[in-house]
Design a protein around this motif. Structure first.
Motif: not given
Length: 236
Positions: A15-22, A89-90
């Motif tokens: 699950v991510t939020e703004d700017d694809e932060i996990p 990324g991850y």
């Protein structure tokens, strides 16, 4: 999305939020726990990921040891972590990745030396509610049908909910008997005492990695946990 990823051997989505932060993870566990509380189409129509996801996402560093990783997984009871990659990324590290590691190790550890554990089973006349209670109460994702090598899993439950029961529309799901609801997956029976590398290779290519040896069941989780043994040499 989960149906797609369940079929590719992982039960977790990041699950991510703004700017694809996990910021967390969601998988079969969260779905099963919450449909037990609210087995209606309202759950699927009006619940957002934000309301039920697990915030305890494990983000590794390149210096994390295998021992530290397995200790973390024991605490979270989820064989899933992510690690930053060179693309910015991850990448995921799951039970499948550790099966690959097990398949390439050198060891004389064999199936007969795996720790014994209770085999949790269900019966044909159990309701779906009773089956989910067994899963949650015993912290397991798979249950054997008593006196057989067939099993039910959270993967099967989620697939059936989406494909066969239209997300609970006009269905009293939990009250249904198992026999009238599901087809099962079949565990592979192993008769000879294989070593860790051999069984890891076998399970790595299985669509439903679940093995019965004598009176024991072996899952990818068991392979992960035994990798802590000092009798294992890892290939570079």
């Amino acid at each position: 999305m989960l149906i797609h990823y369940l079929e590719s051997f992982t039960d977790s989505l990041v699950v991510t939020e703004d700017d694809e932060i996990p910021i967390g993870v969601i998988g079969g566990r969260e779905i099963i726990e919450n449909i037990f509380k609210n087995p209606t189409s309202d759950f699927f129509d009006n619940t957002t990921v934000e309301q039920i996801f697990d915030k305890n996402l494990v983000i590794l560093s390149e210096n994390t040891t295998l021992g530290e990783l397995l200790t973390t997984w024991k605490n979270t009871r989820r064989a899933f972590s992510i690690i930053p990659n060179h693309l910015g990324g991850y990448s995921a590290i799951s039970g499948r990745k550790l099966l690959e590691i097990g398949a390439n190790c050198v060891t004389d550890l064999s199936l007969s030396e795996f720790p014994e554990k209770n085999v949790i089973s269900f019966e044909k006349d159990n309701s779906i509610k009773e089956i989910i209670q067994l899963m949650l109460g015993n912290n397991t994702r798979k249950l054997l049908l008593k006196d057989t090598n067939y099993f039910i899993s959270d993967r099967l439950l989620i697939q059936s909910i989406a494909k066969d029961f239209d997300f609970f529309r006009n269905v009293k799901f939990l009250e249904r008997k198992f026999e009238e609801s599901f087809k099962l997956e079949e565990a592979t029976k192993i008769s000879k005492d294989m070593n860790l590398a051999e069984i890891s290779k076998m399970m790595y290519v299985m669509p439903h990695p679940y093995v019965i040896y004598r009176d024991q069941v072996i899952t990818p989780w068991d392979i992960c946990m035994i990798l802590e043994s000092d009798r294992i040499e890892f290939m570079g």
